[in-house]
Motif scaffolding. Structure first.
Motif, short mmCIF file in Angstrom:
data_model
loop_
_atom_site.label_atom_id
_atom_site.label_comp_id
_atom_site.label_asym_id
_atom_site.label_seq_id
_atom_site.Cartn_x
_atom_site.Cartn_y
_atom_site.Cartn_z
N GLN A 174 -6.73 1.78 3.98
CA GLN A 174 -6.21 2.10 2.40
C GLN A 174 -6.94 3.64 1.93
OE1 GLN A 174 -6.43 -0.94 0.16
NE2 GLN A 174 -4.50 -2.52 1.05
N PRO A 232 4.86 -0.91 -5.29
CA PRO A 232 4.48 -1.31 -4.07
C PRO A 232 4.84 -3.11 -3.45
CG PRO A 232 3.31 -0.85 -6.59
CD PRO A 232 4.86 -0.34 -6.28
N VAL A 245 6.19 -2.19 -0.05
CA VAL A 245 5.77 -1.94 0.48
C VAL A 245 5.22 -3.70 1.19
CG1 VAL A 245 2.98 -0.60 1.25
CG2 VAL A 245 5.30 0.37 0.05
N ALA A 246 4.26 -4.16 0.25
CA ALA A 246 4.28 -5.18 0.91
C ALA A 246 5.31 -6.45 1.33
CB ALA A 246 3.92 -6.59 -0.30
N ALA A 275 0.86 2.91 0.71
CA ALA A 275 0.76 1.54 -0.77
C ALA A 275 0.47 2.94 -1.40
CB ALA A 275 -0.19 1.07 -0.04
N ARG A 282 1.10 4.12 -5.99
CA ARG A 282 0.98 3.36 -6.78
C ARG A 282 0.32 4.54 -7.45
NH1 ARG A 282 -1.90 -0.51 -3.29
NH2 ARG A 282 -3.49 1.35 -2.97
#
Length: 441
Positions: free
Chosen positions: A258, A401, A404-405, A436, A440
Motif C-alpha cells: 500500500q 474500497p 477492492v476488498a 485501494a 480512497r
C-alpha cells in the motif's frame, strides 16, 4: 569439510564443476545435470543426512517463485568411504544481499520492495506450517528477477522445539528462552533485515549467541531514521520483543504494498501536473505568438492578419489594438508570463485540476492494467480461464474500497484453491493495493 573435487559425479548424474561456497556443515557446488543437460547447484552435507533430507522435503513443500527450488535429493559415498547427503537446487545468478549492503543502505523504496517480496515467501511458508528460522542478509540473493530467499536448511515446523541455530543478529528474543518454533520469529528476523536495508546496519550490535544471552535491551525498539513514518513504525512493530504484538508476514507485505502504491500514485500525479503545465505554457505561447515591435503580442502565429480596406475597419478602434485581446484573453498577457515561472506555477493548476479529479482518472487506468494482466495470465495458463472471467466481471465493483476488498478476498480464495499461480497472485495483489489507494483519494 570438502570431500569432493571438480569432475566428481554424484549419483551417476551430477558432475561437479566448481565450488561456489563452503560453510561449517555444507559445501555448495555448481554442477551439470547430465540427464537433463542443465546447470544446477548441489549442496553436499557431510554427516548431516537427516538434516539434508529434512531440508529437501521442507523446501519441496513450498511452491513460491521467490524461494529456491529443490530438484532432487540423494546420498553418495565419498572417496574416503563416508556417506554424504546432497540436495540439488536451482542455480541462481545474483548478488547476496549481505554483499550489497557493504556498499551502504538501499533506497527506501527498494528496501520496502525487497522486504515485501521476502514477506510473501514467508507468508506462503507459514501457510504450510514452515518456519524458516534463518532469514538474514546472507540468505537473500538479489537476482535480475528480484530477491530470492535461500537456505531452508534449519527450517522447522511450527511448534517444533527450538535449538540454537541461526544467525544471531536476526534471532528473536523468545528463542533464547527455548520457545518452540513460531512464524513470529521469522517476522522479527524480517524486521532486522528491513532495518539493515534502510540504515546499513542491524538494530542491535550482538553477533554471537553468548552476546545475545547477556544483552540488556531497555526502552522502545530502534526506529530507522530518515524514512517515511509508516515504514519506520512497521519496522518497529516487527522488532517488538513480544511475539503477539508483531504483525504477520502477510500484514507486512500488504502494508508495504500500500505504501509503495501510494508513492507510485503521487509520482503519476506529479508527472500529470508537469505535463499539464507544459501543455498550458505551450498553448499560451502558441496563442500569444511572436512579440511585436512595441513589445506586445502580435497575435496567433497561425492566423495572419488579412488585408483590409480603410472602409472595412471599425471607426472606434483599430484591429491591431491590444486592449481587447488582453481583456478577453488573459493567457496572452505578457506581464504574468514575465513575472512568474510558467512551468512551476502551482496556483492555476491546483485550481483547474483538483487532486480527486486526477485520482478518478487513475482508477480506470489501474483497472485496465488489471484486465490486461488477467488476459495475459489466462493465455499463459497461469490462472484458470473461468477464474479470470469471474475476476474480470467483479472488476466492475472495483471503484469503491469495499469493492477492492471483495476483489482481494476472492483472489485469496482462488489462490487457496490452486486456481491462481502464486507469483501471479502477488502481481495482482500489488495492483489491488494501488487501486485501494486511488479509490480512497
Amino acid at each position: 569439510m570438502n570431500q569432493h573435487e571438480p569432475g566428481d559425479v554424484l549419483a551417476r548424474r551430477y558432475v561437479l564443476l566448481d565450488l561456489i561456497a563452503a560453510g561449517g556443515t555444507s559445501v555448495l557446488w555448481r554442477a551439470r545435470d547430465r540427464s537433463l543437460d542443465r546447470l544446477v547447484a548441489v549442496k553436499v552435507l557431510q554427516d548431516q543426512r537427516e538434516l539434508a533430507r529434512k531440508e529437501a522435503r521442507t523446501t519441496a513443500r513450498l511452491s513460491h517463485p521467490d524461494a529456491i527450488e529443490v530438484y532432487d535429493y540423494g546420498e553418495t559415498v565419498t572417496a574416503r568411504g563416508r556417506v554424504a547427503a546432497f540436495v540439488v537446487l536451482r542455480l541462481l545468478d545474483g548478488e547476496p544481499l549481505a554483499e550489497r549492503l557493504t556498499r551502504g543502505p538501499l533506497p527506501w523504496t527498494e528496501a520496502a520492495g525487497t522486504t515485501a517480496r521476502i514477506a510473501r515467501v514467508l507468508e506462503a511458508a507459514h501457510a504450510q506450517g514452515i518456519v524458516h528460522r534463518d532469514v538474514s542478509a546472507e540468505n537473500v540473493l538479489l537476482t535480475e528477477g528480484g530477491p530470492k530467499l535461500l537456505d531452508f536448511g534449519i527450517a522447522a515446523l511450527a511448534g517444533d522445539p527450538d535449538d540454537e541455530r541461526g544467525t544471531p543478529p536476526y534471532v528473536a528474543p523468545e528463542r533464547l528462552t527455548g520457545a518452540p518454533a513460531h512464524p513470529a520469529v521469522d517476522v522479527y528476523a524480517l524486521g532486522v533485515l528491513f532495518f539493515q536495508m534502510l540504515t546499513g546496519a542491524t538494530p542491535y550490535p550482538e553477533t554471537t549467541w553468548e552476546q545475545l544471552e547477556t544483552a540488556s535491551r531497555a526502552g522502545p525498539c530502534p526506529r530507522p531514521p530518515g524514512v517515511p513514518g509508516d515504514l519506520a513504525e512497521l519496522c518497529q512493530r516487527c522488532l517488538d520483543p513480544a511475539p503477539s504484538r508483531r504483525p504477520s508476514a502477510r500484514e507486512v507485505a500488504d502494508q508495504l504494498g500500500q505504501t509503495l502504491g501510494r508513492t507510485r500514485f503521487r509520482h503519476r500525479v506529479r508527472h500529470g501536473l508537469a505535463l499539464m503545465a507544459l501543455g498550458t505554457v505551450a498553448a499560451t505561447m502558441l496563442w500569444a505568438g511572436p512579440v511585436g515591435d512595441q513589445g506586445r503580442p502580435a497575435g496567433p502565429a497561425s492566423l495572419p492578419e488579412p488585408r483590409r480596406t480603410a472602409a472595412e475597419l471599425p471607426s472606434s478602434a483599430p484591429l491591431a489594438s491590444p486592449a481587447p485581446l488582453l481583456s478577453s484573453t488573459p493567457l496572452a498577457s505578457p506581464a504574468p508570463l514575465a513575472s512568474s515561472t510558467p512551468f512551476a506555477s502551482p496556483a492555476p493548476l491546483a485550481s483547474s485540476t483538483p487532486r480527486n479529479t486526477l485520482a478518478a482518472s487513475a482508477v480506470p487506468e489501474v483497472l485496465d492494467r488489471f484486465r490486461v494482466q488477467l488476459a495475459e495470465a489466462a493465455r499463459a495458463q497461469r490462472i484458470r480461464s473461468d477464474v479470470a472471467l469471474d475476476l474480470r466481471q467483479t472488476l466492475a465493483n472495483g471503484t469503491t474500497p469495499q469493492g477492492v476488498a471483495d476483489l482481494r478476498r476472492k483472489l485469496d480464495d482462488r489462490l487457496r484453491e490452486g486456481a491462481v499461480e502464486l507469483r501471479l497472485h502477488g502481481e495482482l495483489d500489488a495492483l489491488l493495493a494501488e487501486l485501494a489507494v486511488v479509490v480512497r483519494s
